[in-house]
Design a protein around this motif. Structure first.
Motif, PDB file in Angstrom:
ATOM      1  N   VAL A  12       0.706  -1.251   0.061  1.00  0.00           N
ATOM      2  CA  VAL A  12      -0.048  -0.029   0.117  1.00  0.00           C
ATOM      3  C   VAL A  12       0.804   1.329   0.166  1.00  0.00           C
ATOM      4  O   VAL A  12       1.627   1.470   0.790  1.00  0.00           O
ATOM      5  N   LEU A  13       1.005   1.985  -1.152  1.00  0.00           N
ATOM      6  CA  LEU A  13       1.789   3.079  -1.308  1.00  0.00           C
ATOM      7  C   LEU A  13       0.813   4.448  -0.675  1.00  0.00           C
ATOM      8  O   LEU A  13      -0.309   4.588  -0.894  1.00  0.00           O
ATOM      9  N   HIS A  14       1.381   5.224   0.244  1.00  0.00           N
ATOM     10  CA  HIS A  14       0.699   6.460   0.757  1.00  0.00           C
ATOM     11  C   HIS A  14       1.522   7.471   0.279  1.00  0.00           C
ATOM     12  O   HIS A  14       2.638   7.549   0.056  1.00  0.00           O
ATOM     13  N   TYR A  15       0.651   8.528  -0.248  1.00  0.00           N
ATOM     14  CA  TYR A  15       1.161   9.750  -1.046  1.00  0.00           C
ATOM     15  C   TYR A  15       0.303  10.857  -0.505  1.00  0.00           C
ATOM     16  O   TYR A  15      -0.898  10.944  -0.245  1.00  0.00           O
ATOM     17  N   PRO A  16       1.174  12.016  -0.163  1.00  0.00           N
ATOM     18  CA  PRO A  16       0.226  13.230   0.227  1.00  0.00           C
ATOM     19  C   PRO A  16      -0.874  13.547  -0.890  1.00  0.00           C
ATOM     20  O   PRO A  16      -0.243  13.341  -2.284  1.00  0.00           O
ATOM     21  N   ASP A  23       3.690  10.157  -9.513  1.00  0.00           N
ATOM     22  CA  ASP A  23       4.702   9.540  -8.810  1.00  0.00           C
ATOM     23  C   ASP A  23       4.187   8.136  -8.199  1.00  0.00           C
ATOM     24  O   ASP A  23       4.919   7.074  -8.078  1.00  0.00           O
ATOM     25  N   ALA A  24       3.080   8.327  -7.804  1.00  0.00           N
ATOM     26  CA  ALA A  24       2.415   7.045  -7.017  1.00  0.00           C
ATOM     27  C   ALA A  24       2.421   5.760  -8.087  1.00  0.00           C
ATOM     28  O   ALA A  24       2.780   4.757  -7.926  1.00  0.00           O
ATOM     29  N   PHE A  25       1.789   6.353  -9.219  1.00  0.00           N
ATOM     30  CA  PHE A  25       1.497   4.991 -10.178  1.00  0.00           C
ATOM     31  C   PHE A  25       2.988   4.580 -10.840  1.00  0.00           C
ATOM     32  O   PHE A  25       3.061   3.518 -11.177  1.00  0.00           O
ATOM     33  N   ALA A  26       3.982   5.449 -10.826  1.00  0.00           N
ATOM     34  CA  ALA A  26       5.297   5.189 -11.410  1.00  0.00           C
ATOM     35  C   ALA A  26       5.686   4.030 -10.425  1.00  0.00           C
ATOM     36  O   ALA A  26       6.322   3.386 -10.804  1.00  0.00           O
ATOM     37  N   ARG A  27       5.814   4.521  -9.042  1.00  0.00           N
ATOM     38  CA  ARG A  27       6.216   3.504  -8.076  1.00  0.00           C
ATOM     39  C   ARG A  27       5.445   2.306  -8.231  1.00  0.00           C
ATOM     40  O   ARG A  27       5.811   1.140  -8.123  1.00  0.00           O
ATOM     41  N   ALA A  28       3.961   2.180  -8.381  1.00  0.00           N
ATOM     42  CA  ALA A  28       3.425   1.113  -8.655  1.00  0.00           C
ATOM     43  C   ALA A  28       3.589   0.384  -9.695  1.00  0.00           C
ATOM     44  O   ALA A  28       4.103  -1.146  -9.702  1.00  0.00           O
ATOM     45  N   ASP A  62      -7.769   9.037   1.873  1.00  0.00           N
ATOM     46  CA  ASP A  62      -7.851   9.036   3.323  1.00  0.00           C
ATOM     47  C   ASP A  62      -7.969  10.508   3.896  1.00  0.00           C
ATOM     48  O   ASP A  62      -6.902  10.943   4.276  1.00  0.00           O
ATOM     49  N   PRO A  63      -9.000  10.863   4.121  1.00  0.00           N
ATOM     50  CA  PRO A  63      -9.117  12.394   4.495  1.00  0.00           C
ATOM     51  C   PRO A  63      -8.687  12.439   5.810  1.00  0.00           C
ATOM     52  O   PRO A  63      -8.247  13.471   6.555  1.00  0.00           O
ATOM     53  N   GLU A  67      -4.271  12.206   2.903  1.00  0.00           N
ATOM     54  CA  GLU A  67      -3.107  11.428   2.108  1.00  0.00           C
ATOM     55  C   GLU A  67      -4.399  10.653   1.219  1.00  0.00           C
ATOM     56  O   GLU A  67      -5.590  10.411   1.520  1.00  0.00           O
ATOM     57  N   TRP A  68      -3.742  10.011   0.155  1.00  0.00           N
ATOM     58  CA  TRP A  68      -4.364   8.996  -0.381  1.00  0.00           C
ATOM     59  C   TRP A  68      -3.361   7.777  -0.720  1.00  0.00           C
ATOM     60  O   TRP A  68      -2.180   7.833  -0.534  1.00  0.00           O
ATOM     61  N   VAL A  69      -4.119   6.663  -0.822  1.00  0.00           N
ATOM     62  CA  VAL A  69      -3.593   5.268  -0.884  1.00  0.00           C
ATOM     63  C   VAL A  69      -3.448   4.658  -2.195  1.00  0.00           C
ATOM     64  O   VAL A  69      -4.520   4.920  -2.732  1.00  0.00           O
ATOM     65  N   LEU A  70      -2.556   3.859  -2.861  1.00  0.00           N
ATOM     66  CA  LEU A  70      -2.645   3.049  -3.967  1.00  0.00           C
ATOM     67  C   LEU A  70      -2.224   1.818  -3.703  1.00  0.00           C
ATOM     68  O   LEU A  70      -0.980   1.474  -3.465  1.00  0.00           O
TER      69      LEU A  70
END
Length: 82
Positions: A12-16, A23-28, A62-63, A67-70
């Motif tokens: 589970v990737l956590h990003y502000p 960036d999140a999708f690149a890491r995924a 995730d208010p 942040e939001w998680v992927l």
């Protein structure tokens, strides 16, 4: 004797919120590339093989944590030898 375990590894990737989805999708995608179908990993008498292409889920806000998680799911099986 030996036996087989079947499972799913969840990353589970956590990003502000302002970091950007790019960036999140690149890491995924990097995780998906590392854990490709048929990849094997061995350590201490356990051999793990990736069974399916990892699934990248939809982003979930995730208010409460601002942040939001992927989520990324990786299906595998592990052959365990004594």
């Amino acid at each position: 004797g030996s036996h087989r375990e079947i499972g799913v590894m969840s990353v589970v990737l956590h990003y502000p919120p302002n970091a950007g989805a790019k960036d999140a999708f690149a890491r995924a995608e990097m995780i998906r590339t590392l854990f490709y179908v048929g990849a094997t990993f061995s350590y201490g008498g356990v051999t793990t093989q990736i069974d399916k292409t990892p699934r990248i889920g939809p982003p979930i806000p995730d208010p409460n944590r601002n942040e939001w998680v992927l989520p990324v799911s990786v299906k595998f099986h592990a052959d365990i030898f004594p």
